[in-house]
Motif scaffolding. Structure first.
Motif, PDB file in Angstrom:
ATOM      1  N   ASP A 162       0.850  -1.189   0.000  1.00  0.00           N
ATOM      2  CA  ASP A 162       0.000   0.000   0.000  1.00  0.00           C
ATOM      3  C   ASP A 162       0.885   1.238   0.000  1.00  0.00           C
ATOM      4  O   ASP A 162       1.972   1.241   0.598  1.00  0.00           O
ATOM      5  CB  ASP A 162      -0.884   0.026   1.258  1.00  0.00           C
ATOM      6  N   ARG A 163       0.374   2.273  -0.660  1.00  0.00           N
ATOM      7  CA  ARG A 163       1.122   3.524  -0.633  1.00  0.00           C
ATOM      8  C   ARG A 163       1.064   4.108   0.779  1.00  0.00           C
ATOM      9  O   ARG A 163      -0.019   4.238   1.349  1.00  0.00           O
ATOM     10  CB  ARG A 163       0.542   4.526  -1.634  1.00  0.00           C
ATOM     11  N   VAL A 164       2.220   4.404   1.329  1.00  0.00           N
ATOM     12  CA  VAL A 164       2.282   4.972   2.675  1.00  0.00           C
ATOM     13  C   VAL A 164       2.771   6.411   2.562  1.00  0.00           C
ATOM     14  O   VAL A 164       3.812   6.675   1.958  1.00  0.00           O
ATOM     15  CB  VAL A 164       3.229   4.163   3.585  1.00  0.00           C
ATOM     16  N   PHE A 165       1.998   7.332   3.103  1.00  0.00           N
ATOM     17  CA  PHE A 165       2.347   8.746   3.019  1.00  0.00           C
ATOM     18  C   PHE A 165       2.872   9.211   4.375  1.00  0.00           C
ATOM     19  O   PHE A 165       2.131   9.302   5.337  1.00  0.00           O
ATOM     20  CB  PHE A 165       1.122   9.559   2.617  1.00  0.00           C
ATOM     21  N   SER A 166       4.155   9.438   4.452  1.00  0.00           N
ATOM     22  CA  SER A 166       4.729   9.898   5.720  1.00  0.00           C
ATOM     23  C   SER A 166       5.051  11.377   5.576  1.00  0.00           C
ATOM     24  O   SER A 166       6.072  11.745   5.032  1.00  0.00           O
ATOM     25  CB  SER A 166       5.993   9.104   6.054  1.00  0.00           C
ATOM     26  N   PHE A 167       4.095  12.212   5.995  1.00  0.00           N
ATOM     27  CA  PHE A 167       4.341  13.648   5.896  1.00  0.00           C
ATOM     28  C   PHE A 167       4.739  14.219   7.246  1.00  0.00           C
ATOM     29  O   PHE A 167       4.595  13.569   8.288  1.00  0.00           O
ATOM     30  CB  PHE A 167       3.120  14.378   5.316  1.00  0.00           C
ATOM     31  N   ARG A 168       5.233  15.417   7.228  1.00  0.00           N
ATOM     32  CA  ARG A 168       5.694  16.077   8.456  1.00  0.00           C
ATOM     33  C   ARG A 168       5.227  17.518   8.459  1.00  0.00           C
ATOM     34  O   ARG A 168       5.077  18.132   7.405  1.00  0.00           O
ATOM     35  CB  ARG A 168       7.228  16.073   8.541  1.00  0.00           C
ATOM     36  N   PHE A 169       4.973  18.034   9.650  1.00  0.00           N
ATOM     37  CA  PHE A 169       4.787  19.470   9.815  1.00  0.00           C
ATOM     38  C   PHE A 169       6.168  20.079  10.064  1.00  0.00           C
ATOM     39  O   PHE A 169       6.999  19.467  10.740  1.00  0.00           O
ATOM     40  CB  PHE A 169       3.854  19.771  10.990  1.00  0.00           C
ATOM     41  N   ALA A 170       6.392  21.236   9.508  1.00  0.00           N
ATOM     42  CA  ALA A 170       7.716  21.851   9.596  1.00  0.00           C
ATOM     43  C   ALA A 170       8.104  22.112  11.055  1.00  0.00           C
ATOM     44  O   ALA A 170       7.255  22.443  11.891  1.00  0.00           O
ATOM     45  CB  ALA A 170       7.727  23.167   8.816  1.00  0.00           C
ATOM     46  N   ASP A 171       9.398  21.919  11.373  1.00  0.00           N
ATOM     47  CA  ASP A 171       9.894  22.225  12.715  1.00  0.00           C
ATOM     48  C   ASP A 171       9.792  23.729  12.976  1.00  0.00           C
ATOM     49  O   ASP A 171      10.024  24.545  12.071  1.00  0.00           O
ATOM     50  CB  ASP A 171      11.348  21.780  12.851  1.00  0.00           C
ATOM     51  N   ASP A 208       0.856  24.558  25.891  1.00  0.00           N
ATOM     52  CA  ASP A 208       2.215  24.988  25.575  1.00  0.00           C
ATOM     53  C   ASP A 208       2.751  24.248  24.358  1.00  0.00           C
ATOM     54  O   ASP A 208       2.050  23.446  23.735  1.00  0.00           O
ATOM     55  CB  ASP A 208       3.118  24.785  26.792  1.00  0.00           C
ATOM     56  N   MET A 209       4.040  24.465  24.051  1.00  0.00           N
ATOM     57  CA  MET A 209       4.621  23.912  22.824  1.00  0.00           C
ATOM     58  C   MET A 209       4.734  22.384  22.852  1.00  0.00           C
ATOM     59  O   MET A 209       4.793  21.755  21.800  1.00  0.00           O
ATOM     60  CB  MET A 209       6.001  24.523  22.589  1.00  0.00           C
ATOM     61  N   ASP A 210       4.772  21.801  24.045  1.00  0.00           N
ATOM     62  CA  ASP A 210       4.877  20.338  24.110  1.00  0.00           C
ATOM     63  C   ASP A 210       3.531  19.678  24.408  1.00  0.00           C
ATOM     64  O   ASP A 210       3.459  18.476  24.656  1.00  0.00           O
ATOM     65  CB  ASP A 210       5.909  19.917  25.165  1.00  0.00           C
ATOM     66  N   SER A 211       2.446  20.459  24.356  1.00  0.00           N
ATOM     67  CA  SER A 211       1.107  19.910  24.650  1.00  0.00           C
ATOM     68  C   SER A 211       0.606  19.027  23.516  1.00  0.00           C
ATOM     69  O   SER A 211       0.811  19.326  22.341  1.00  0.00           O
ATOM     70  CB  SER A 211       0.103  21.048  24.879  1.00  0.00           C
ATOM     71  N   ARG A 212      -0.038  17.945  23.909  1.00  0.00           N
ATOM     72  CA  ARG A 212      -0.803  17.090  22.991  1.00  0.00           C
ATOM     73  C   ARG A 212      -2.135  16.862  23.678  1.00  0.00           C
ATOM     74  O   ARG A 212      -2.352  15.853  24.349  1.00  0.00           O
ATOM     75  CB  ARG A 212      -0.089  15.749  22.737  1.00  0.00           C
ATOM     76  N   THR A 213      -3.031  17.839  23.513  1.00  0.00           N
ATOM     77  CA  THR A 213      -4.269  17.869  24.288  1.00  0.00           C
ATOM     78  C   THR A 213      -5.456  17.419  23.449  1.00  0.00           C
ATOM     79  O   THR A 213      -5.680  17.932  22.349  1.00  0.00           O
ATOM     80  CB  THR A 213      -4.540  19.300  24.812  1.00  0.00           C
ATOM     81  N   ALA A 214      -6.225  16.449  23.962  1.00  0.00           N
ATOM     82  CA  ALA A 214      -7.451  15.991  23.297  1.00  0.00           C
ATOM     83  C   ALA A 214      -8.646  16.537  24.060  1.00  0.00           C
ATOM     84  O   ALA A 214      -8.734  16.390  25.281  1.00  0.00           O
ATOM     85  CB  ALA A 214      -7.500  14.473  23.269  1.00  0.00           C
ATOM     86  N   LEU A 215      -9.559  17.204  23.338  1.00  0.00           N
ATOM     87  CA  LEU A 215     -10.800  17.684  23.939  1.00  0.00           C
ATOM     88  C   LEU A 215     -11.895  16.664  23.625  1.00  0.00           C
ATOM     89  O   LEU A 215     -12.170  16.378  22.457  1.00  0.00           O
ATOM     90  CB  LEU A 215     -11.185  19.048  23.364  1.00  0.00           C
ATOM     91  N   LEU A 253      -0.819  10.817   9.852  1.00  0.00           N
ATOM     92  CA  LEU A 253      -1.130  12.041  10.593  1.00  0.00           C
ATOM     93  C   LEU A 253      -0.678  11.920  12.043  1.00  0.00           C
ATOM     94  O   LEU A 253      -0.090  12.862  12.599  1.00  0.00           O
ATOM     95  CB  LEU A 253      -2.640  12.314  10.522  1.00  0.00           C
ATOM     96  N   ALA A 254      -0.937  10.768  12.658  1.00  0.00           N
ATOM     97  CA  ALA A 254      -0.512  10.546  14.046  1.00  0.00           C
ATOM     98  C   ALA A 254       1.005  10.657  14.165  1.00  0.00           C
ATOM     99  O   ALA A 254       1.525  11.288  15.104  1.00  0.00           O
ATOM    100  CB  ALA A 254      -0.985   9.186  14.529  1.00  0.00           C
ATOM    101  N   ASP A 255       1.724  10.061  13.224  1.00  0.00           N
ATOM    102  CA  ASP A 255       3.192  10.137  13.245  1.00  0.00           C
ATOM    103  C   ASP A 255       3.665  11.578  13.080  1.00  0.00           C
ATOM    104  O   ASP A 255       4.625  12.008  13.735  1.00  0.00           O
ATOM    105  CB  ASP A 255       3.783   9.262  12.128  1.00  0.00           C
ATOM    106  N   ALA A 256       2.998  12.337  12.198  1.00  0.00           N
ATOM    107  CA  ALA A 256       3.378  13.738  11.963  1.00  0.00           C
ATOM    108  C   ALA A 256       3.155  14.577  13.215  1.00  0.00           C
ATOM    109  O   ALA A 256       3.974  15.436  13.561  1.00  0.00           O
ATOM    110  CB  ALA A 256       2.579  14.305  10.788  1.00  0.00           C
ATOM    111  N   ILE A 257       2.031  14.313  13.917  1.00  0.00           N
ATOM    112  CA  ILE A 257       1.742  15.061  15.150  1.00  0.00           C
ATOM    113  C   ILE A 257       2.785  14.735  16.218  1.00  0.00           C
ATOM    114  O   ILE A 257       3.291  15.628  16.909  1.00  0.00           O
ATOM    115  CB  ILE A 257       0.314  14.725  15.647  1.00  0.00           C
ATOM    116  N   ASN A 258       3.130  13.447  16.346  1.00  0.00           N
ATOM    117  CA  ASN A 258       4.114  13.054  17.367  1.00  0.00           C
ATOM    118  C   ASN A 258       5.498  13.627  17.088  1.00  0.00           C
ATOM    119  O   ASN A 258       6.264  13.897  18.018  1.00  0.00           O
ATOM    120  CB  ASN A 258       4.176  11.526  17.463  1.00  0.00           C
ATOM    121  N   ALA A 259       5.828  13.809  15.791  1.00  0.00           N
ATOM    122  CA  ALA A 259       7.151  14.336  15.436  1.00  0.00           C
ATOM    123  C   ALA A 259       7.193  15.863  15.434  1.00  0.00           C
ATOM    124  O   ALA A 259       8.276  16.453  15.381  1.00  0.00           O
ATOM    125  CB  ALA A 259       7.547  13.821  14.049  1.00  0.00           C
TER     126      ALA A 259
END
Length: 613
Positions: free
Chosen positions: A374-383, A418-425, A553-559
């Motif tokens: 399967d095509r796997v798309f590993s994208f990233r948000f810019a640092d 803050d910058m290290d927050s991973r908050t789920a509402l 998307l999960a990988d991109a958020i974690n990175a």
């Protein structure tokens, strides 16, 4: 040109073995549109008309630009359906070829496939009987909400249920006249009619609507006064209530909160008729499905069990296939090397001919093919650069849409991101999770307290409605290049940017109005990444995305090096990313001390104890 409905009637009058071809009478019109598309339209209005024609999948006569073929191989009176030589073409693109569509009564199928492969198109083809599905199998496709009417949600569902019962009684009379009292179809109809029991319509419809998030007030709200998402819930309630022989659900959780998702999962676990479900939530597929149906390589591939079983079985099959492929390739190389070195010696020539026959037989039988992953798309948000806390804080914040304290949605909120927050509402629909995100951006202002933002904070927002910002008359390639002219005018640069988000080839050059919802979502994520915010707010980001893209998307958020706040009904996504779970309820926000899995179990136990499922 034969219409789809007429073709269906003609096929049914045949001997059951006659191949059926369903083709739209509008095909010539679409061909004309595609021909005109090569010329540049003069105005935006003309381009929008072109988009509308290209994306129109249905008209008032129920015709479409789908071409289907199939042969009914199961008994016409059976509740099981088997259609062989099945194919599906849409706008000239082959989606399925020479495959088998097999739906066994009582099974719950999860329909899998990457964005744009044609899952929704297949469901529509089944729903409009473009395949030769026997008339006694009633079909309901949930792909649009209840119509805007003066009826309340409860009354609309009850009215639709009564209409369904009337239709079943009429159908039973017809079968009794045509086939007599011993018809197996008639027996099933009588059983269903007995179970419907009009005296319990209001009670049972109320239970379903309550499970889907309606309360004592909203259950009587006129459908014309509801949003599209709530009308979709009303339509889902009808689908569950009338219990068709074949229920087709296209991403039913897209408009639900976590609590309603848990309720629906529990309800569908007990579904005893045939179900085909498109869902991009692995958690939901695992809870509901008995079988998986994979649209891959233009085929329909069947697997027993839920999503986890499918993944394990498929992985094992692919490992074995690659071993067999590697072994055969080594054998072919060895044979060819021997043949090439045989020379003119008589005994070696005979052996070479013998081995050539082995090679020819391999080719005739079909060489083992390598696994196409399967095509796997590993994208990233810019640092982004770190900002010292506090980055975004709520200090005694209260909010009301009317501006009046007696109408408050939230009161005296105190928390920060803050910058290290991973908050789920999380929390029920209607409590204001999306409102909270808009307060964070400054689009809404509190009536009391203060929202403080770091002076260098750049917020990026993804919402369920973000795709509305796209110009559907342009290709994605044109759109991003025009949106960021200062970055580059080079098409190759933008091809690479879009390619990182899983949009390639035709997906880049086709008008965006013709793309699937998942493909549009990928464009929005590309825009979000290009803007390089240092905090991202995500409101239901998984809607329309396929499972591999959600994982990416999960990988991109974690990175990502910035802060993230997410509202989502996808338990698996939240399990992978959330460090803090904040429950929005009773006009406040409180931290959940536990995992998202424990929160889901808490919701399930609460429903069971309340007798909601």
């Amino acid at each position: 040109m034969v219409s789809a409905s007429k073709a269906a009637r003609m096929a049914k009058r045949g001997d059951g073995e006659k191949k059926k071809v369903s083709k739209s009478s509008k095909k010539d019109v679409v061909d004309d549109v595609e021909g005109d598309a090569q010329e540049q339209p003069a105005t935006t209005d003309e381009k929008m008309k072109e988009v509308e024609k290209l994306t129109a999948q249905m008209d008032k006569h129920g015709l479409s630009d789908r071409v289907t073929t199939g042969v009914l191989s199961s008994l016409p009176s059976s509740r099981d359906v088997k259609i062989t030589s099945a194919s599906l073409v849409f706008h000239g693109k082959v989606l399925i070829t020479d495959s088998t569509l097999e739906l066994n009564f009582g099974r719950r199928y999860g329909l899998l496939g990457e964005n744009g492969c044609g899952k929704s198109t297949l469901l529509k083809s089944i729903a409009t009987r473009e395949y030769p599905i026997p008339d006694h199998i009633d079909i309901y496709l949930l792909n649009e909400g209840a119509p805007p009417t003066d009826l309340g949600a409860l009354e609309w569902v009850v009215t639709e249920a009564q209409n369904q019962l009337d239709n079943m009684e009429k159908k039973a009379e017809e079968i009794l006249e045509q086939e007599g009292p011993d018809s197996p179809i008639l027996e099933d109809l009588y059983d269903r009619m007995d179970k419907m029991d009009p005296s319990t319509f209001h009670t049972r419809a109320s239970l379903i609507l309550t499970g889907l998030g309606f309360n004592k007030v909203t259950i009587n709200k006129k459908t014309k006064d509801m949003s599209g998402g709530w009308r979709m819930r009303v339509a889902l309630a009808k689908a569950l209530f009338v219990k068709p022989s074949l229920l087709l659900l296209d991403d039913p959780t897209a408009h639900l909160d976590l609590e309603a998702c848990v309720w629906l999962e529990e309800y569908l676990k007990k579904w005893d008729r045939t179900l085909i479900l498109v869902s991009h939530s692995m958690d939901f597929l695992n809870g509901v499905c008995t079988n998986m149906l994979d649209m891959r390589m233009k085929q329909l591939l069947y697997y027993g069990g839920n999503y986890d079983s499918y993944h394990k079985t498929r992985s094992e099959q692919e490992v074995n296939q690659m071993k067999a492929y590697t072994k055969q390739q080594e054998e072919i190389v060895h044979i060819k090397k021997f043949i090439a070195s045989a020379g003119t010696y008589a005994n070696l020539v005979r052996q070479a001919k013998s081995r050539q026959k082995i090679l020819d037989k391999m080719e005739a039988d079909g060489f083992i093919q390598p696994v196409i992953p399967d095509r796997v798309f590993s994208f990233r948000f810019a640092d982004v650069d770190k900002l010292p806390p506090p980055v975004l804080s709520f200090d005694d914040v209260s909010f009301s849409y009317s501006g009046k304290w007696e109408d408050t949605l939230y009161e005296h909120l105190d928390f920060g991101v803050d910058m290290d927050s991973r908050t789920a509402l999380v929390g029920p629909n209607g409590v204001g999770k999306s409102t909270l995100l808009r307060i964070m951006t400054g689009k809404l202002n509190p009536i009391g307290g203060r929202v403080s933002r770091h002076t260098h904070l750049k917020l990026g927002m993804y919402s369920q409605h973000s795709a509305e910002q796209l110009d559907l008359t342009k290709s994605s390639l044109e759109f991003v290049r025009d949106r960021f002219p200062e970055k580059s005018q080079d098409y190759q640069y933008w091809r690479q940017q879009l390619g990182r988000y899983g949009l390639s080839g035709e997906g880049q050059t086709a008008l965006m109005g013709t793309l699937s919802e998942g493909q549009k979502s990928r464009i929005v994520f590309a825009l979000l990444a290009i803007e390089s915010p240092n905090m991202i707010l995500l409101d239901e980001p998984t809607n329309g995305l396929d499972i591999p893209t959600i994982d990416s998307l999960a990988d991109a958020i974690n990175a990502y090096s910035g802060g993230v706040v997410v509202v989502s009904h996808d338990f698996r996504l939240l399990d992978k990313i959330a460090k803090d779970i904040m429950v929005c309820e009773n006009k406040t926000v409180t931290r959940w001390d536990g995992s998202i899995g424990e929160y889901k179990e808490h919701l399930r136990k609460k429903m069971i104890s309340a007798g909601a499922v």
